[in-house]
Design a protein around this motif. Structure first.
Motif, PDB file in Angstrom:
ATOM      1  N   ILE A 209       0.837  -1.202   0.000  1.00 16.52           N
ATOM      2  CA  ILE A 209       0.000   0.000   0.000  1.00 16.52           C
ATOM      3  C   ILE A 209       0.867   1.245   0.000  1.00 16.52           C
ATOM      4  O   ILE A 209       0.597   2.224  -0.727  1.00 16.52           O
ATOM      5  CB  ILE A 209      -0.933  -0.011   1.211  1.00 16.52           C
ATOM      6  N   ALA A 210       1.942   1.242   0.778  1.00 13.90           N
ATOM      7  CA  ALA A 210       2.828   2.402   0.835  1.00 13.90           C
ATOM      8  C   ALA A 210       3.498   2.640  -0.511  1.00 13.90           C
ATOM      9  O   ALA A 210       3.637   3.791  -0.970  1.00 13.90           O
ATOM     10  CB  ALA A 210       3.875   2.200   1.935  1.00 13.90           C
TER      11      ALA A 210
ATOM     12  N   TYR B 273       1.004   4.142  -2.901  1.00 11.26           N
ATOM     13  CA  TYR B 273       0.764   5.554  -2.613  1.00 11.26           C
ATOM     14  C   TYR B 273       1.903   6.416  -3.118  1.00 11.26           C
ATOM     15  O   TYR B 273       1.689   7.504  -3.686  1.00 11.26           O
ATOM     16  CB  TYR B 273       0.572   5.737  -1.105  1.00 11.26           C
TER      17      TYR B 273
ATOM     18  N   LEU C 188       1.612   6.873  -6.752  1.00  6.12           N
ATOM     19  CA  LEU C 188       0.526   7.799  -7.098  1.00  6.12           C
ATOM     20  C   LEU C 188       0.977   9.240  -6.921  1.00  6.12           C
ATOM     21  O   LEU C 188       0.704  10.093  -7.773  1.00  6.12           O
ATOM     22  CB  LEU C 188      -0.697   7.516  -6.228  1.00  6.12           C
ATOM     23  N   VAL C 189       1.683   9.524  -5.828  1.00 10.13           N
ATOM     24  CA  VAL C 189       2.152  10.893  -5.595  1.00 10.13           C
ATOM     25  C   VAL C 189       3.130  11.309  -6.681  1.00 10.13           C
ATOM     26  O   VAL C 189       3.074  12.438  -7.215  1.00 10.13           O
ATOM     27  CB  VAL C 189       2.804  10.997  -4.196  1.00 10.13           C
TER      28      VAL C 189
ATOM     29  N   TYR D 264      -3.605   2.144  -6.753  1.00 11.78           N
ATOM     30  CA  TYR D 264      -3.721   2.502  -5.322  1.00 11.78           C
ATOM     31  C   TYR D 264      -5.119   2.145  -4.813  1.00 11.78           C
ATOM     32  O   TYR D 264      -5.282   1.629  -3.706  1.00 11.78           O
ATOM     33  CB  TYR D 264      -3.436   3.986  -5.138  1.00 11.78           C
ATOM     34  N   ASN D 265      -6.141   2.438  -5.599  1.00  9.27           N
ATOM     35  CA  ASN D 265      -7.501   2.100  -5.190  1.00  9.27           C
ATOM     36  C   ASN D 265      -7.681   0.595  -5.062  1.00  9.27           C
ATOM     37  O   ASN D 265      -8.436   0.108  -4.200  1.00  9.27           O
ATOM     38  CB  ASN D 265      -8.515   2.655  -6.190  1.00  9.27           C
TER      39      ASN D 265
ATOM     40  N   THR E 239      -5.896  -0.625  -1.753  1.00  5.44           N
ATOM     41  CA  THR E 239      -6.526  -0.118  -0.522  1.00  5.44           C
ATOM     42  C   THR E 239      -7.994  -0.486  -0.442  1.00  5.44           C
ATOM     43  O   THR E 239      -8.622  -0.322   0.605  1.00  5.44           O
ATOM     44  CB  THR E 239      -6.396   1.406  -0.446  1.00  5.44           C
TER      45      THR E 239
END
Length: 544
Positions: A210-211, A214, A217-218, A265-266, A269
């Motif tokens: 997950i990290a 993320y 994504l950033v 990411y979706n 998560t």
């Protein structure tokens, strides 16, 4: 040996032409001599007393005199109008007014009758309004076409530029290969992203996954923001600008990377409720299919464009250029012609509508006499003629001659006319027409001619109704103050050649003459004879 100054000439040898000419001359002289001798001999034989029978022959003579000889053909004639027309209304309806009667003399444009049409005033007004609207619509369409011609020309020029760019891109195979390779790479990335998302949905993700998602994504969002800022400098530049096209590709790639990072990411998560195992599997299958298509396209481009692709691109360019050439100086001539035709048609219908009236006037198309009226007041009439109008001021005659007199029927020949109703007056005229075909009249073939009466001849106060019968002499020939002899005095020497016996010192002498004209009794002589000469006409036997 020739003596000095003396030249001996060879005998002349006559040529064939000269011999033939001399032969013809002597033969003519011989013929005349033979005729003269034979005639004199016959004369002597006929004058010799016939003692055995008691019969003697007496020579008959006539004195040549001056006078007029006229050759003519007599025929029957009938008065016909010079011009005759049947006039009527253009529409059907009821005859409301009749302003003339049979025998009236009318002038050109004079009102003859009025018709009440079957159309009401409301119907006429409605049809007129509709026709006027159609004219306005057609005129507006034509005006709009002309006004929009600049816009059409601009669009045509843009089509030319796009076709040129397409052909240029097709011919630049390196660029196509680069674009195809990029498409394959993007498709590979899409497949990897779809696989990762599918696996994330299928299996629970740990905190490290997950990290990582993320962080991706950033990073993708940051790169997308950078590309959006860079593209702002190219927004107002033309689409065919190389820098703009390159920056557009970079922005598209950044947007696609961000979308994939967000989707991943979706997935890990569980925040994308729409992401289930079935949909992600479908996305993976679609991504793989897209990759296969991109790979096939890349393989196809490796061999360069096919002749068919080049020909198609060149054809599209030629069509675009032709369209622009047609429009650059104004609207399409074909479309303008069609619009003008529509306008003309609408205007014609408007003219018809404007001509529609509840009451229609019938006027005389020419000056003349009313011969007949075939309708009555209140009667329903159609579009046929109802009034017959004829020009009787310059009457014609149909004249029928025996077919044996065809030689006396010629245009321009004089004619003398005596009407049955006016036996004491002789009218004059000329033949103005000869029918080329014989006419069958009472089982007899006849020559039909038209005779126009002379204006001076017809200026008498007599009336000549149509159908008046007359006896007509068509003058086939006329000779005045000519020397006349009986036709019995003529002796034919050959076709058109004549002679007469003239009494000289009590003896007949043959003399050639020129005959200008002859009928059944007399012949007009123009040369070879004088008035007062005595000519022979034959021999008569008498008893002693």
């Amino acid at each position: 040996m020739e003596a000095p100054g003396l030249k001996i000439q060879a005998p002349h040898k006559a040529g064939w032409k000269e011999i033939f000419h001399n032969w013809k001359t002597w033969w003519l002289i011989l013929t005349l001599v033979v005729i003269l001798v034979a005639s004199v001999a016959a004369y002597q034989v006929w004058l010799k007393p016939k003692a055995e029978t008691g019969i003697t022959s007496q020579l008959q003579t006539a004195v040549a005199r001056r006078g007029e000889l006229v050759v003519f053909a007599t025929g029957a004639g009938q008065v016909i109008p010079t011009t005759q027309v049947n006039v009527g209304f253009d529409e059907s309806g009821t005859l409301a007014e009749l302003l003339v009667k049979v025998g009236d003399q009318v002038e050109t444009g004079q009102l003859l009758a009025r018709l009440q049409t079957d159309k009401s005033a409301d119907e006429i007004a409605l049809a007129l309004a509709e026709a006027e609207l159609n004219v306005l619509t057609a005129q507006q369409a034509l005006d709009d076409m002309i006004a929009n011609s600049a816009l059409d020309a601009a669009q045509a020029l843009l089509d030319v530029e796009e076709a040129e760019q397409a052909l240029e891109d097709l011919q630049n195979n390196d660029l196509r290969l680069a674009q195809a390779s990029q498409a394959v790479a993007e498709a590979v990335a899409s497949v990897k992203s779809a696989e990762r998302i599918y696996n994330s949905v299928r299996l629970p993700a740990d905190q490290n996954t997950i990290a990582t998602a993320y962080a991706e994504l950033v990073l993708a969002e940051k790169k997308l923001k950078e590309q959006q800022d860079k593209f702002k400098d190219y927004i107002n530049k033309p689409d065919n600008d190389p820098g703009k096209a390159s920056q557009q590709l970079k922005l598209s790639a950044a947007q696609q990377a961000y979308d994939q990072a967000l989707r991943y990411y979706n997935a890990v998560t569980g925040t994308g409720s729409e992401l289930d195992l079935e949909s992600t599997a479908a996305d993976l299958a679609a991504a793989k299919a897209h990759l296969a298509e991109a790979q096939r396209e890349w393989e196809r481009i490796q061999d360069g464009p096919t002749p068919g692709e080049l020909a198609l691109a060149e054809t599209k360019l030629a069509i675009a250029q032709a369209t622009y050439e047609r429009l650059k100086n104004g609207p399409d001539p074909v479309r303008v012609a069609l619009a003008e035709a529509e306008l003309a048609n609408a205007q014609a219908r408007l003219a018809v509508a404007q001509g529609d009236q509840a009451v229609i006037d019938l006027v005389a198309p020419m000056e003349g006499t009313i011969l007949s009226i075939d309708a009555s007041l209140g009667e329903t009439v159609g579009t046929g003629g109802i009034i017959t109008l004829a020009d009787l001021n310059h009457p014609l005659l149909d004249v029928y001659l025996d077919e044996t007199d065809v030689d006396k029927a010629g245009v321009g020949f004089e004619a003398e006319v005596v009407f049955d109703s006016l036996p004491g007056i002789t009218f004059t005229g000329k033949v103005v027409e000869v029918n080329p075909s014989l006419q069958r009249v009472s089982n007899i073939d006849a020559v039909l001619v038209k005779v126009q009466l002379d204006a001076d001849s017809f200026s008498k106060p007599q009336s000549l109704p149509v159908g008046s019968n007359a006896s007509v002499d068509v003058i086939g020939g006329r000779v005045e103050n000519a020397v006349l002899v009986p036709v019995e005095a003529l002796r034919e020497l050959g076709p058109g050649e004549y002679a007469v016996f003239v009494m000289e010192a009590g003896e007949p002498r043959l003399r050639p003459v020129t005959v200008a004209l002859m009928d059944f009794t007399s012949a007009a002589i123009t040369s070879g004879l004088q008035a007062g000469d005595i000519v022979t006409t034959g021999v008569v036997e008498t008893s002693q």
